[in-house]
Each structure stands twice: as structure tokens, then as C-alpha cells.
Scaffold this motif. Structure first.
Motif, short mmCIF file in Angstrom:
data_model
loop_
_atom_site.label_atom_id
_atom_site.label_comp_id
_atom_site.label_asym_id
_atom_site.label_seq_id
_atom_site.Cartn_x
_atom_site.Cartn_y
_atom_site.Cartn_z
N GLU A 1 31.53 43.70 40.50
CA GLU A 1 31.40 44.92 39.71
C GLU A 1 32.45 44.90 38.61
N HIS A 2 32.38 45.90 37.74
CA HIS A 2 33.41 46.04 36.72
C HIS A 2 34.08 47.39 36.89
N ASP A 3 35.33 47.40 36.52
CA ASP A 3 36.11 48.61 36.68
C ASP A 3 36.58 49.01 35.27
N ASP A 4 36.22 50.20 34.85
CA ASP A 4 36.58 50.60 33.49
C ASP A 4 38.00 51.14 33.45
N ARG A 5 38.91 50.31 32.99
CA ARG A 5 40.31 50.71 32.90
C ARG A 5 40.74 50.80 31.44
N SER A 6 39.76 51.09 30.59
CA SER A 6 40.10 51.07 29.17
C SER A 6 40.85 52.33 28.71
N THR A 7 40.71 53.40 29.47
CA THR A 7 41.41 54.63 29.05
C THR A 7 42.77 54.73 29.74
N LEU A 8 43.82 54.92 28.96
CA LEU A 8 45.15 55.14 29.53
C LEU A 8 45.35 56.65 29.71
N VAL A 9 45.81 57.03 30.90
CA VAL A 9 46.00 58.45 31.17
C VAL A 9 47.50 58.76 31.09
N PRO A 10 47.90 59.80 30.32
CA PRO A 10 49.31 60.20 30.34
C PRO A 10 49.70 60.58 31.76
N ILE A 11 50.91 60.21 32.17
CA ILE A 11 51.30 60.37 33.58
C ILE A 11 51.13 61.81 34.07
N ALA A 12 51.45 62.79 33.20
CA ALA A 12 51.33 64.19 33.64
C ALA A 12 49.89 64.56 33.99
N PHE A 13 48.94 63.77 33.46
CA PHE A 13 47.52 64.11 33.70
C PHE A 13 46.87 63.28 34.80
N LEU A 14 47.64 62.46 35.48
CA LEU A 14 47.07 61.67 36.58
C LEU A 14 46.50 62.61 37.64
N PRO B 1 36.90 42.87 35.39
CA PRO B 1 36.00 42.33 36.41
C PRO B 1 36.63 42.40 37.81
N VAL B 2 35.82 42.67 38.81
CA VAL B 2 36.28 42.68 40.19
C VAL B 2 35.50 41.60 40.93
N TYR B 3 36.21 40.60 41.45
CA TYR B 3 35.56 39.41 42.01
C TYR B 3 35.55 39.39 43.53
N PRO B 4 34.57 38.72 44.10
CA PRO B 4 34.68 38.36 45.52
C PRO B 4 35.85 37.38 45.64
N LEU B 5 36.67 37.54 46.67
CA LEU B 5 37.91 36.76 46.76
C LEU B 5 38.00 35.97 48.05
N THR B 6 39.07 35.21 48.15
CA THR B 6 39.38 34.52 49.40
C THR B 6 40.90 34.56 49.56
N THR B 7 41.39 34.26 50.76
CA THR B 7 42.83 34.28 50.99
C THR B 7 43.53 33.35 50.01
N GLY B 8 44.60 33.82 49.43
CA GLY B 8 45.35 32.97 48.52
C GLY B 8 44.93 33.12 47.07
N VAL B 9 43.84 33.84 46.85
CA VAL B 9 43.42 34.10 45.47
C VAL B 9 43.16 35.59 45.32
N GLY B 10 44.11 36.29 44.70
CA GLY B 10 43.93 37.72 44.47
C GLY B 10 43.16 37.96 43.19
N GLN B 11 42.86 39.22 42.90
CA GLN B 11 42.11 39.55 41.68
C GLN B 11 42.82 39.02 40.44
N GLY B 12 44.15 39.22 40.39
CA GLY B 12 44.89 38.82 39.20
C GLY B 12 44.74 37.33 38.91
N ILE B 13 44.87 36.53 39.98
CA ILE B 13 44.79 35.08 39.81
C ILE B 13 43.38 34.67 39.41
N MET B 14 42.39 35.30 40.07
CA MET B 14 41.01 34.97 39.77
C MET B 14 40.69 35.30 38.31
N ARG B 15 41.14 36.47 37.86
CA ARG B 15 40.86 36.86 36.47
C ARG B 15 41.49 35.87 35.50
N ARG B 16 42.71 35.49 35.79
CA ARG B 16 43.41 34.56 34.93
C ARG B 16 42.66 33.22 34.89
#
Ligand code: ADP
Ligand code: MG
Length: 687
Positions: A40-53, A147-162
Motif C-alpha cells: 500500500e501507499h501511505d500519504d505523508r505529504s502533508t506536514l502537520v504543525p506539532i500543536a495540531f497533531l 510505499p509500504v512493503y512486505p518485509l522480512t527480518t533484517g530488512v525494515g521499511q527504511g532499508i527496503m525503500r532505500r
């Protein structure tokens, strides 16, 4: 070798340890990585000011590290807490048992984080956020659609995306294998753009466009591969050119107690035309239960006899084999065809007689179960191989039968029709004929769904029918993967009915564990009307034909799939009397509910198949064929129905122009097909 076939280790940031981890996901090359699609995809394009979290939501924000502390709130537990502020407020970011975190959190650093927000007292908190430094050259986990990927041990989302991101650099140097004319005809985006946007889209519209392009590829590559494989088979092998009709076919036609329907006539003509051609026939006949496939098979076999050859008919169960043998006997006898029955229970002497008859040519047709593919069975001149209810046989089993002849013609028949579009995909290597018409005068089976409370009324109805001279089936529930329990249930049901509601009727029991002589005996007694109610497991599902039976009661009907229910109902569809199907069920899911309703309202097997496709998706249907093809990852059968036809047509067009894919413009396509299908091609041609 295309640029993207390089091993993953060669990508920046992927060492041998990570490469090993990726291998567990079947990822060895940059291309594999690119074809590891996000779930799936995760829409993280909008930055929220901390007071509005907002507590309870996953959100993305930006801020400065103001403070970092580690503590040990409990034994064996390590907590890292960073205070992040942006001028509107502060939030605590926390990680458990990641002591190394502290190093990547220098005070004063600007960061972007994404995580689930919660509230501790008055303080906002975010647990285990994904973090990137603000100055980083590319943001792969924040400030974009991620992007959010199916993963395996030793490969987190960050590493997979990279890793995927790095692999995308290679695809820039890969030539698009899809000819530009095809892309233009179907409005498809270019290869590089497609991979870019399926992983890191700038918006969801371009992501969908990317999916469409790559889904097209999945189907198109398969169609080209299937058609090439079949082509190779038919070109390599010169098949048997049967002669025009002679006395056997004419005798068969003369002996038919009815006129063929137009659909039967059309389909048998298609078969005969194939048979006269030197190109080996590879044809599938789809026809609803009761559409009269058997006689079409008989007429095809007659043509083999007229040309001096033998034929074989393989079916999945003994009961069915015996029944075909019985039913065809008068017709065959009339036409001078000698047919023999071979099953696992055929005695030694009989078996030997059959074997010598097949070798001398005295036996024309062999009807049987798997027994007919045993090594010891040898024909003098086999030119036609027919399999009935073919979905029950694997590709390999059919292959062994084919090997018994010198490139015989192959005809497969199925009463589990699937929608035409899907058939073209699943059976891309076969020609498909449809008997889409029932013999005249057939009344649709009236189907009712009843719950437990109404069971007594159901039995009253069965008794009434039997009193009028008819017969009934009671089919016991499908118990997943336990024939033993099924047999038990059927035995119990028969006892109950005999002791109670049907005590004055003659009730018989049939199941797969009975010795075959008992099975035959029971079927004979039922056929002859001596047994009035036959309680059975699903062994009656396929093809059993007793015209006087007008009622079928199906227990636990919610456990069956639509096509199976329709098959079962087909058992009573062949009589001149009105027939009834009663489904007893207390469905537990909405989908089961819909299936039962569909059974009540739809009587046409093809329409029902469409409904089944809509309800369950094609997984089930595609899974029925053990073809060993790579799975479809991006095709969405609810959206992409037109794609199936379109890709098949494009594949046909391509191979007509360039059968071997030798043209310079097709070199990349050829390479890609070999990459994806190279190892499975050999088997496919056997249909
Ligand atoms: P299926 O397609 O389910 O295998 P069968 O071949 O068993 O169907 O045929 C079902 C019944 O219909 C058989 O009893 C057969 O004799 C009869 N039948 C087949 N073709 C015709 C026809 N054209 N007209 C009337 N009856 C037919
Ligand atoms: Mg049949």
C-alpha cells in the motif's frame, strides 16, 4: 544482460547480509526488487504543525531535537525519549530497547518524523516514529506518498525503500521492452515512469497509471509466452491428419436418439476441423452441466476410428468412468466401436485382455480413470486423447496420456465453466469451444434455500416426490480435507434418515471409501430404482446421471463454492420432470449468504461463474490449474477484465508478425519473456 539484472549487493546500501535477507523474499536482482511492489501507499505529504497533531492518528511533522534522554523504567527495558519542538508546541518521540537511537538524535538537529500520535496527560507523544534528517537529499519515508512493503527480518521499511530507490536508478538505463505502438494503442505509460510511480508516486493518479501499465505487462508477457509455447509444440510436432468422415461417424450420427443442438454441432465441427489438420488439436470444451459434452466426445472419437486410430477417455472418478462406459455402450456397439473400461479395480485377467486388445488394435476406445496413464498401458495407434472434467487433472497427468500417442489430438472438457475472458487467460494455450446451449425442453432446476427449522418440511417434500415415483439425493457437507469425517457424516445421515423421517423408503449410502464393487452395486441399484434415496458424500458431484432423480438435498450448502453447488444441482437437471434442489444452510458470512441467493435466482452456469468471479475473485479459479506460472501481482480482476482480451489479441498479433520474436524491435521483449517464463515454457505447451 539488462542493467537491472545486476545483483542486489551491487546497489548502494545493500551489503551481503541484507542481500541474504532479501533473498528470503525471492529478491536477488535489482529487477526483482523493482517487482517487489508496495502492499500500500501511505500519504505523508502533508506536514502537520506539532500543536495540531491529533491523538489516535498517524501523522507526519517536522521539528528540532530539543532534548534527548535515556532511562531504564524497568529491568531489562531501555527507553529513549526525544523532545521535538517546532515553535507551535512540543512532542515526545519514544523508542524502546534501541539504545543506539540516541546517537542519531543530536540536539539542535532538524528532523521529519512519522508515527502514531497519543497523549500522555497533557503531553503529546509519538511511539517509535520513522525519522529522517531534514537535510537528507531524498526523503523516502516522509514528506511524500510513501510505499509500504512486505518485509522480512533484517530488512525494515527504511532499508527496503532505500534499496528500491537505488534500483530505480538502473531502470533508467533499461529499454522499454513493450513496443511503443502497443503502448500508444492502450495509453500505457513508459517502463521507467511506471516503476518510478508504482513505488514513489507523486500522486495516486499516476500510481494507478503505473499499475495499469505493469498489470498489462503481467498479462501480456504471459499471453506471449503461452502462445509461443503452444506454437513451438504445434510447429515442432506434426500431428495426425484425420480423414474426412467415414462409416463410424455416420453410424454414430444415425444412432443418436436426438438431434444435436446448434451449439453441439458448432463445437463438434470445430473439433473435426482441428482433427483433419496436421497441426495437433489442443482444444477445451466448456459446457454447462447437461449441455451434452459426452456425445461430442463420442463423435470426435468416431472420427479417430474412421481414420484407423484409437482414442482414450480419461475421467476423474470410477463412478464416472463406469457410467460413461455404460452410457456410450449402445451408441458404440451400433457403430461397431469396441470400448473397454479400465480402472484401478479392473481385475488382472481383464487388464491383460485389454492390454493385448489395445496393442492389436482390437480395442478402439479405452475409457477409464488414472489407470489409463499407467506405464503398462500401450496403444497400437492412439490419435485422440479426451479428458472429462479436466480441471481435476494436473498438467502432468494429461501430459503422460499425450505421451502414449504420437502427438495425438487433445480434447479437454469441463463442466465448470469460467467466464470467457478468464478462460482465455487461464487457458491461453488452448483453443476454447463453448457449448452455450442446453438441449431443448430442459426445465431449470427450482432451487430453494432452507434453514434448519424447516428440515421436517424438506423431508416431507422428498417423501412426496418419491411417492410419485421419483428418486432423491441427499449430499452431505464438505468437510475440508477430511474424507474420513465426510464418510462418517454421510454414514450417520443415512442411519438417521432410515431410522426417522424416511423410515419407509429405501435409503442407500454411497461414498468414496466403499470398495468399488459396492459402489458399482449401489449405483446400479439407484439407477434401477431399487434405492429411492441415495445419501452420499460429494462423490456424486461429477457427471453422475440418473434421469429419474428429481430432488437433491444439499446439507451444509454454505460450505460449497458456487460452481460445486451448480455441479451438484446438475445431477437432477436431466429429467423430463420438474427437478428441485434444496440447500440446507445457516450461513455465517455475508458472502455465503450471497452465494445461496445466487443459487436460488441464477440457473445458467456461465452467469453463475461470473457471479462467482465477482464474489470470490479469480484466485480460486486460477488456482485450479496447477500451471506453475508466476502469480499475478498487479492484475485486479475486478477492474482489468478488458485487459485479458486485449493482451491476448496483442500477443496473437505480435506472433503473427514475428513468430520467433527475432525482429530487432522485439529483442528486449524476447529477453524479458525468457527472464520471466524461461523455465516454465516447456510444460505449458502440453495444455
Ligand atoms: P454433460 O455435458 O453434463 O456431460 P451429458 O453429455 O451427460 O452432459 O448429457 C446430458 C444428457 O443430455 C444425457 O442424457 C444426453 O443423452 C442428453 N443429451 C445430450 N445431447 C442432447 C440433445 N442434443 N438433445 C437431447 N438430449 C441430449
Ligand atoms: Mg459430462
Amino acid at each position: 544482460m539488462a542493467a537491472w539484472q545486476r545483483p542486489v549487493q551491487s546497489l548502494k546500501g545493500v551489503g551481503s547480509t541484507r542481500a541474504q535477507a532479501l533473498a528470503r523474499l525471492g529478491i536477488h536482482t535489482a529487477a526483482d526488487l523493482l517487482n517487489h511492489f508496495p502492499r500500500e501507499h501511505d500519504d505523508r505529504s502533508t506536514l502537520v504543525p506539532i500543536a495540531f497533531l491529533m491523538p489516535g492518528h498517524q501523522q507526519t511533522f517536522q521539528g528540532q531535537i530539543m532534548d534527548v534522554r535515556s532511562s531504564r523504567p524497568k529491568r531489562g527495558m531501555h527507553l529513549t525519549k526525544a523532545v521535538v519542538g517546532d515553535g507551535t508546541g512540543t512532542v515526545h518521540a519514544v523508542w524502546w530497547n534501541q539504545p543506539y537511537r540516541q546517537q542519531s538524535l543530536p540536539i539542535g538537529k532538524q528532523v521529519v518524523m512519522t508515527g502514531k500520535v497519543s497523549k500522555r496527560g497533557h503531553q503529546l507523544q509519538v511511539d517509535v516514529p520513522e525519522l529522517e534528517a531534514l537535510g537528507a537529499p531524498e526523503h523516502l519515508s516522509n514528506r511524500r506518498i510513501v510505499p509500504v512493503y512486505p518485509l522480512t527480518t533484517g530488512v525494515g521499511q527504511g532499508i527496503m525503500r532505500r534499496a528500491v530507490y537505488e534500483a530505480l536508478r538502473c531502470v533508467k538505463r533499461v529499454e522499454d521492452y513493450l513496443p511503443s505502438a502497443i503502448r500508444e494503442r492502450h495509453g500505457l505509460v513508459e517502463l521507467h515512469e511506471a516503476y518510478q510511480n508504482i513505488h514513489f508516486p507523486s500522486d495516486m493518479v499516476s500510481c494507478e497509471k503505473a499499475r495499469q501499465r505493469l498489470a498489462f505487462d503481467e498479462l501480456y508477457l504471459m499471453q506471449v509466452a503461452l502462445q509461443m509455447a503452444r506454437q513451438a509444440y504445434t510447429r515442432r510436432q506434426t500431428g495426425i491428419a484425420h480423414s474426412p468422415h467415414g462409416k463410424t461417424v455416420n453410424a454414430l450420427l444415425g444412432a443418436l436418439p436426438f438431434r444435436l443442438t446448434q451449439a453441439q454441432q458448432r463445437v463438434i465441427d470445430e473439433c473435426w476441423t482441428d482433427m483433419e489438420d496436421t497441426r495437433p488439436m489442443n482444444r477445451l470444451i466448456q459446457g454447462d452441466v447437461g449441455s451434452g459434452k459426452t456425445v461430442v466426445a463420442a463423435l470426435a472419437m468416431g472420427k479417430a476410428m474412421d481414420s484407423g486410430y484409437q482414442a482414450s477417455l480419461m475421467v476423474p472418478t470410477e463412478i464416472l468412468a463406469e457410467q460413461h462406459h455404460e452410457n456410450l455402450r449402445p451408441l458404440f456397439t451400433h457403430a461397431g466401436i469396441c470400448a473397454r473400461l479400465l480402472t484401478g479395480h479392473t481385475g488382472k485377467k481383464e487388464r491383460q485382455a485389454i492390454q493385448s486388445g489395445l496393442q492389436s488394435g482390437e480395442v478402439d476406445v479405452l475409457i477409464g480413470t488414472h489407470a489409463v496413464i499407467q506405464e503398462t498401458v500401450a496403444f497400437r495407434a492412439l490419435s485422440l486423447v479426451v479428458t472429462d472434467e479436466q480441471h481435476r487433472f494436473g498438467v502432468r497427468q494429461r501430459a503422460s496420456l499425450v505421451e502414449k500417442g504420437v502427438c495425438p489430438d487433445v480434447l479437454v472438457m469441463t463442466a465448470t465453466p469460467i467466464p470467457r475472458t478468464l478462460a482465455l487467460t487461464v487457458y491461453g494455450d488452448l483453443d476454447v469451444s463453448m457449448i452455450d446451449q442446453l438441449p431443448p425442453g430442459r426445465k431449470p432446476v427450482r432451487t430453494f434455500w432452507r434453514t434448519e427449522e424447516r428440515r421436517p418440511l424438506v423431508y416431507k417434500f422428498v417423501r412426496d416426490q418419491v411417492k410419485q415415483g421419483r428418486q432423491a439425493y441427499v449430499v452431505c457437507p464438505l468437510i475440508f480435507e477430511s474424507e474420513h469425517l465426510e464418510v462418517e457424516a454421510a454414514t450417520e445421515m443415512a442411519e438417521k434418515l432410515k431410522a426417522g423421517p424416511l423410515h419407509d423408503l429405501s435409503v442407500g449410502l454411497l461414498h468414496g471409501k466403499l470398495p468399488s464393487s459396492d459402489k458399482e452395486h449401489m449405483m446400479r441399484r439407484f439407477r434401477e430404482g431399487e434405492v429411492q434415496v441415495l445419501v452420499s458424500t460429494t462423490v456424486v458431484e461429477v457427471g453422475v446421471d440418473v434421469a429419474n432423480a428429481t430432488v437433491i438435498v444439499i446439507e451444509g450448502a454454505d460450505r460449497f463454492g458456487l460452481s460445486q453447488l451448480h455441479q451438484l444441482r446438475g445431477r437432477v437437471a436431466r429429467s423430463k420432470y420438474q427437478a428441485y434442489c434444496i440447500l440446507i444452510a445457516q450461513p455465517k458470512t455475508a458472502q455465503a449468504n450471497e452465494r445461496l441467493k445466487a443459487m436460488e435466482t441464477i440457473s445458467d452456469g456461465f452467469l453463475l461463474a461470473e457471479e462467482d468471479l465477482r464474489l470470490r475473485g479469480p484466485g480460486e479459479l486460477l488456482g485450479t490449474r496447477q500451471h506453475g506460472l508466476p502469480p499475478f501481482k498487479l492484475v485486479d480482476f475486478s477492474k482489468d477484465v478488458n485487459l485479458m482480451q486485449a493482451t491476448r489479441d496483442e500477443a496473437t498479433r505480435l506472433l503473427r508478425e514475428d513468430p520467433q520474436l527475432n525482429a530487432p524491435g522485439h529483442q528486449h521483449l524476447n529477453t524479458r519473456i525468457m527472464e520471466v517464463y524461461g523455465t516454465s515454457l516447456g510444460l505449458l505447451s502440453l495444455g
